[in-house]
Design a protein around this motif. Structure first.
Motif, mmCIF file in Angstrom:
data_model
loop_
_atom_site.group_PDB
_atom_site.id
_atom_site.type_symbol
_atom_site.label_atom_id
_atom_site.label_comp_id
_atom_site.label_asym_id
_atom_site.label_seq_id
_atom_site.Cartn_x
_atom_site.Cartn_y
_atom_site.Cartn_z
ATOM 1 N N GLY A 41 2.956 8.597 -3.505
ATOM 2 C CA GLY A 41 3.886 7.570 -3.940
ATOM 3 C C GLY A 41 4.318 6.737 -2.743
ATOM 4 N N SER A 42 4.838 5.559 -3.029
ATOM 5 C CA SER A 42 5.192 4.637 -1.952
ATOM 6 C C SER A 42 6.494 3.926 -2.263
ATOM 7 N N ASN B 188 8.308 1.574 5.247
ATOM 8 C CA ASN B 188 7.604 2.151 4.109
ATOM 9 C C ASN B 188 7.667 3.663 4.195
ATOM 10 N N ILE B 189 7.856 4.308 3.050
ATOM 11 C CA ILE B 189 7.847 5.770 2.971
ATOM 12 C C ILE B 189 6.759 6.185 1.982
ATOM 13 N N LEU C 164 25.803 -1.418 6.497
ATOM 14 C CA LEU C 164 24.367 -1.403 6.226
ATOM 15 C C LEU C 164 24.115 -1.662 4.747
ATOM 16 N N GLU C 165 23.117 -2.501 4.456
ATOM 17 C CA GLU C 165 22.733 -2.800 3.078
ATOM 18 C C GLU C 165 21.270 -2.412 2.892
ATOM 19 N N LEU C 166 21.011 -1.533 1.942
ATOM 20 C CA LEU C 166 19.645 -1.096 1.679
ATOM 21 C C LEU C 166 19.102 -1.797 0.437
ATOM 22 N N HIS C 167 17.907 -2.362 0.573
ATOM 23 C CA HIS C 167 17.200 -2.980 -0.540
ATOM 24 C C HIS C 167 15.852 -2.276 -0.705
ATOM 25 N N GLY C 168 15.372 -2.204 -1.940
ATOM 26 C CA GLY C 168 14.056 -1.617 -2.178
ATOM 27 C C GLY C 168 14.149 -0.295 -2.904
ATOM 28 N N SER C 169 12.975 0.263 -3.199
ATOM 29 C CA SER C 169 12.915 1.511 -3.965
ATOM 30 C C SER C 169 11.494 2.059 -3.890
ATOM 31 N N PHE C 170 11.306 3.220 -4.502
ATOM 32 C CA PHE C 170 9.960 3.772 -4.674
ATOM 33 C C PHE C 170 9.340 3.103 -5.903
ATOM 34 N N GLY C 171 8.591 2.039 -5.654
ATOM 35 C CA GLY C 171 7.948 1.329 -6.746
ATOM 36 C C GLY C 171 6.734 2.049 -7.301
ATOM 37 N N ARG C 172 6.161 2.953 -6.531
ATOM 38 C CA ARG C 172 5.002 3.737 -6.970
ATOM 39 C C ARG C 172 5.356 5.223 -6.859
#
Length: 409
Positions: A200-201, A271-272, A302-310
């Motif tokens: 996953g990514s 990226n994770i 701190l502001e976090l944007h994004g998610s595990f899209g896959r």
């Protein structure tokens, strides 16, 4: 049961398939080039017209992007092409491809070159305009066969796979939940090896805000956003190796200004990759803990944007059953269908997350994708179309058992 006469027709389509791939690849369809994507969809519509399917072009919602200055904006996506045939059949197959490439309209790599008698170099020839032609040719073979109508099928060609499929994710999820088998036409490796399990990514952007001040007169009044983000980055990078298969890659850092100003803004992108749901949960927990700890510093936010899209694609029982069926097809054709796990991800992750067993590298044999060396092996066009067509024949003829449906929430 012999399917040889039905498959022989595909051999007669080899030259036509190659011509179609070359024409599609000469149309730039970088993910942000909406007019280019529309031209690709127009050509695919013509190529698929003989299938007699219901055609829909769906407008997608805008996606959210974070600019390098921290501004959050909405960006438009191209249209999604959906083809549907035999919707009332008891069994249904979902076939997925993408019209976008990684090469923007101002990229230098725009044309195809024949390197030798069996190799074409060009933008998107493997990933995945060649794969889409393989898909549609296999469906044409099915519709010419006595088994047409035994199974229902739906094709989704989305315009945003190369940037995470965020705008098309809902359509993929809905279609996957209504299907029994998924087939995706990303390229196989040059030797025919397919992808099995996929990591996953998650793609993330972290914005740090501090307080500007004169670096000489009032340094003590400033709060350095770059220094705060550097602490985050060091802690993130330190997570590598702590849990098997989880990797964190900090890809970009920007911010600051003149040397005599304490910077009040900084941004990093990272990226994770995770091999399992457990790995994803661990990574999410560690990330949040790091943000909470660094945010405690006075004057830093701190502001976090994004998610595990896959989500991770795991080789569960249903996937193993489907790969066994593909292996039987490969054996009949004298083709190797070995699969191996990969850290890469694609829409196969999305379908698996919806509980749909799928094979996601049914496209052409090729390589060097996402580079100016991208290539397609020409003889794999008819070869891979026959492999997918045989899989469709066996399912439609009732010769093969369908994989168990994974239960999802």
């Amino acid at each position: 049961m012999t399917y040889a006469p039905l498959l022989e027709w595909i051999d007669t389509q080899q030259d036509n398939m190659l011509s179609e791939v070359l024409a599609l690849s000469e149309i730039n369809s970088g993910s942000a080039n909406i007019p280019g994507i529309e031209k690709v969809i127009d050509r695919l519509s013509d190529f698929a017209s003989s299938l007699g399917a219901e055609e829909e072009r769906l407008e997608l919602p805008p996606r959210t992007d974070v600019l390098d200055n921290g501004e959050v904006v909405e960006s438009e996506s191209g249209p999604l092409l959906r083809l549907t045939k035999w919707p009332n059949a008891n069994r249904r197959i979902l076939l997925v491809g993408h019209s976008d490439t990684v090469y923007p309209k101002d990229h230098s790599f725009q044309h195809c070159t024949k390197l030798d008698e069996n190799t074409i170099n060009g933008p998107g020839v493997a990933d995945m305009k060649g794969g889409i032609v393989v898909m549609l040719t296999a469906l044409q073979a099915l519709e010419r066969s006595p088994y047409a109508g035994n199974i229902g099928w739906q094709v989704i060609i989305n315009p945003d796979e190369e940037i995470g499929s965020f705008a098309s994710a809902q359509h993929l999820d809905q279609a996957a939940r209504a299907a029994d088998v998924g087939m995706i036409f990303e390229p196989a490796l040059a030797d025919g090896t397919l992808a099995g399990a996929r990591k996953g990514s998650g793609n993330f952007t972290l914005v740090a805000h501090g307080r500007a001040a004169h670096a000489g007169r009032e340094h003590h009044l400033g709060r350095n956003a770059i220094a705060a983000l550097a602490r985050v980055i060091s802690l993130l990078d330190g997570l590598n190796g702590q849990m098997d298969g989880v990797t964190i890659n900090v890809a970009k850092l920007t911010g600051g200004g003149p040397n005599n100003v304490v910077p009040d803004f900084a941004l990093c992108r990272f990226n994770i990759r995770v091999p399992s749901p457990e790995g994803q949960s661990w990574a999410e927990k560690q990330l949040q803990q790091i943000i909470d700890d660094v945010s405690q510093a006075d004057g830093i936010s701190l502001e976090l944007h994004g998610s595990f899209g896959r989500q991770p694609k795991v080789m569960d029982k249903a996937h193993q059953q489907l790969f066994s069926l593909l292996k039987s097809c490969g054996d009949d054709l004298g083709l190797s269908t070995e699969a191996k796990a990969t850290g890469g991800c694609c829409d196969g992750n999305n379908l698996a997350a919806a509980g749909l067993a799928n094979i996601d590298t049914l496209g052409v044999r090729g390589g060097a994708i996402h580079s100016t060396d991208e290539f397609l092996l020409i003889d794999s066009l008819s070869e891979r179309a026959k492999l997918s067509a045989l899989l469709l024949f066996k399912l439609a003829a009732g010769e093969a058992s369908w994989p168990d449906r994974t239960t999802t929430a």
